[in-house]
Design a protein around this motif. Structure first.
Motif, PDB file in Angstrom:
ATOM      1  N   THR A  61      38.483  43.575  41.116  1.00  0.00           N
ATOM      2  CA  THR A  61      39.178  43.408  39.841  1.00  0.00           C
ATOM      3  C   THR A  61      38.243  42.717  38.852  1.00  0.00           C
ATOM      4  OG1 THR A  61      40.075  41.225  40.376  1.00  0.00           O
ATOM      5  CG2 THR A  61      41.384  43.161  41.034  1.00  0.00           C
ATOM      6  N   THR A  62      38.574  42.788  37.579  1.00  0.00           N
ATOM      7  CA  THR A  62      37.747  42.156  36.553  1.00  0.00           C
ATOM      8  C   THR A  62      37.624  40.655  36.800  1.00  0.00           C
ATOM      9  OG1 THR A  62      38.437  43.821  34.945  1.00  0.00           O
ATOM     10  CG2 THR A  62      37.477  41.796  34.068  1.00  0.00           C
ATOM     11  N   GLU A  63      38.713  40.021  37.180  1.00  0.00           N
ATOM     12  CA  GLU A  63      38.692  38.578  37.442  1.00  0.00           C
ATOM     13  C   GLU A  63      37.726  38.238  38.583  1.00  0.00           C
ATOM     14  OE1 GLU A  63      41.798  34.909  38.462  1.00  0.00           O
ATOM     15  OE2 GLU A  63      42.553  36.957  38.214  1.00  0.00           O
TER      16      GLU A  63
ATOM     17  N   LEU B 268      34.949  41.326  27.040  1.00  0.00           N
ATOM     18  CA  LEU B 268      35.536  40.268  27.853  1.00  0.00           C
ATOM     19  C   LEU B 268      35.489  38.898  27.175  1.00  0.00           C
ATOM     20  CD1 LEU B 268      34.087  41.297  31.332  1.00  0.00           C
ATOM     21  CD2 LEU B 268      36.367  41.745  30.421  1.00  0.00           C
TER      22      LEU B 268
ATOM     23  N   CYS C 256      42.938  45.642  34.814  1.00  0.00           N
ATOM     24  CA  CYS C 256      42.720  45.504  33.372  1.00  0.00           C
ATOM     25  C   CYS C 256      43.238  46.720  32.614  1.00  0.00           C
ATOM     26  CB  CYS C 256      41.246  45.253  33.065  1.00  0.00           C
ATOM     27  SG  CYS C 256      40.160  46.591  33.586  1.00  0.00           S
TER      28      CYS C 256
ATOM     29  N   ASP D 247      46.648  45.946  31.529  1.00  0.00           N
ATOM     30  CA  ASP D 247      46.678  45.065  30.364  1.00  0.00           C
ATOM     31  C   ASP D 247      46.376  45.848  29.087  1.00  0.00           C
ATOM     32  OD1 ASP D 247      47.257  42.719  31.828  1.00  0.00           O
ATOM     33  OD2 ASP D 247      45.169  42.545  32.405  1.00  0.00           O
TER      34      ASP D 247
ATOM     35  N   ARG E 230      39.462  52.859  26.004  1.00  0.00           N
ATOM     36  CA  ARG E 230      38.874  51.628  26.542  1.00  0.00           C
ATOM     37  C   ARG E 230      37.359  51.735  26.475  1.00  0.00           C
ATOM     38  NH1 ARG E 230      39.628  51.572  33.144  1.00  0.00           N
ATOM     39  NH2 ARG E 230      38.901  53.690  33.595  1.00  0.00           N
TER      40      ARG E 230
ATOM     41  N   PRO F 161      40.977  44.895  26.954  1.00  0.00           N
ATOM     42  CA  PRO F 161      41.510  44.729  28.310  1.00  0.00           C
ATOM     43  C   PRO F 161      42.005  43.316  28.572  1.00  0.00           C
ATOM     44  CG  PRO F 161      39.132  44.508  28.373  1.00  0.00           C
ATOM     45  CD  PRO F 161      39.511  44.801  26.938  1.00  0.00           C
ATOM     46  N   LEU F 162      41.782  42.416  27.615  1.00  0.00           N
ATOM     47  CA  LEU F 162      42.188  41.022  27.814  1.00  0.00           C
ATOM     48  C   LEU F 162      43.697  40.882  27.702  1.00  0.00           C
ATOM     49  CD1 LEU F 162      39.431  39.199  25.707  1.00  0.00           C
ATOM     50  CD2 LEU F 162      39.487  39.556  28.181  1.00  0.00           C
TER      51      LEU F 162
END
Length: 313
Positions: A128-130, A150, A199, A202, A268, A309-310
């Motif tokens: 995942t992005t996180e 980001l 993301c 989101d 995106r 995506p935030l």
């Protein structure tokens, strides 16, 4: 003070255990412990609180680890300088890719990249992005492919392509007869979404928030994969949005359910991201070159509006 001592400190900070850290560093536990003790004696501070289980950093230890990570990363730059001077593109390279990009983009570029750069040993993980951001900052990833921007000062981004959103609307849905879709047509309350942590989810929520068609209630149907969203939609449980590259592989019957947005198409931004220390740039640039060359032929959309995506609060 040595680079090796700092490397050992980072290993213990990550694993919160001297034995596990020693295994990761391929040394004996007494050797690792002795070197860290020497560093603590020299600095006259305790880096780790050994009374805690698992081991924890002291307050000064947290600051030391932050600086140690910078120093160790900078030490790697020396080899980078040598490799770049020699024009060498090779060695191990750890790459993270978000789940909604991995199944479509990876098959498109991997074979070409390996053929063009056989000395690069790619280690690829779906994250995942996180998870990606954390691992890049900790030095456990060299780069990643993720939706951007980001807005993180420690991470640099190089745009690879813009990927439009495409509506997947089954027969019987209120929008199925529409040839083109407006963003204002969307209603989050009859839309199937990916699970929290993606993301792309989101981005879809942010897109719907543009026209405030968003409820704070929990969504009833969520899934971990885009393929499952399509199947649920086919059962008449709602519409969904797909990244454009995912639409290239669906069958002819399902393609009848694809509806494109009026321009500018919501899209995106997909980028290769890496730490601001810019290590292994020759491999990052090689990846960018291969992917950009392949993707130009797959995505012809020009007039797009980038959706962040935030997560919006």
């Amino acid at each position: 003070m040595t680079i090796t001592q700092l490397y050992y400190v980072l290993a213990v900070a990550e694993n919160q255990n001297f034995t596990k850290a020693a295994e990761k560093c391929f040394v004996t536990q007494p050797t690792l412990s002795m070197q860290i003790q020497k560093l603590e004696d020299q600095l006259d501070v305790q880096i780790f609180d050994r009374s805690k289980k698992p081991i924890e950093l002291t307050e000064v230890g947290k600051k030391i680890v932050t600086q140690a990570r910078n120093i160790v990363n900078e030490s790697y730059r020396i080899q980078d300088i040598v490799d770049q001077q020699k024009g060498f593109i090779g060695g191990e390279f750890k790459l993270g890719i978000i789940p909604t990009v991995m199944p479509t983009l990876l098959p498109m570029f991997l074979k070409n990249f390996i053929k063009k750069h056989p000395k690069v040993k790619l280690k690829i993980e779906e994250l995942t992005t996180e998870e990606i951001i954390t691992r890049i900052k900790d030095g456990h990833l060299d780069a990643a492919i993720a939706a951007t921007p980001l807005e993180d000062e420690s991470i640099k981004e190089r745009v690879l392509y813009f990927e439009p959103f495409v509506s997947y609307i089954p027969k019987g849905h209120r929008l199925h007869s529409n040839k083109k879709i407006e963003v204002s047509d969307l209603d989050i309350n009859d839309m199937l979404l990916l699970e929290d942590g993606h993301c792309f989810r989101d981005g879809v929520i942010n897109l719907c928030k543009i026209f405030k068609n968003h409820s704070d209630d929990q969504f009833q149907l969520e899934s971990g994969s885009i393929e499952t969203l399509i199947k649920l939609s086919n059962e008449g449980l709602g519409m969904t949005l797909l990244p454009y590259l995912h639409t290239l592989d669906i069958n002819e019957k399902e393609k009848a359910n694809l509806h494109y947005f009026n321009e500018p198409s919501p899209a995106r931004e997909v980028s290769i991201i890496y730490h601001k220390s810019e290590l292994k740039m020759q491999i990052i640039e090689a990846l960018q070159d291969v992917i950009s060359g392949i993707i130009r032929g797959a995505i012809a959309f020009q007039n797009v509006k980038i959706i962040s995506p935030l997560p919006k609060k």
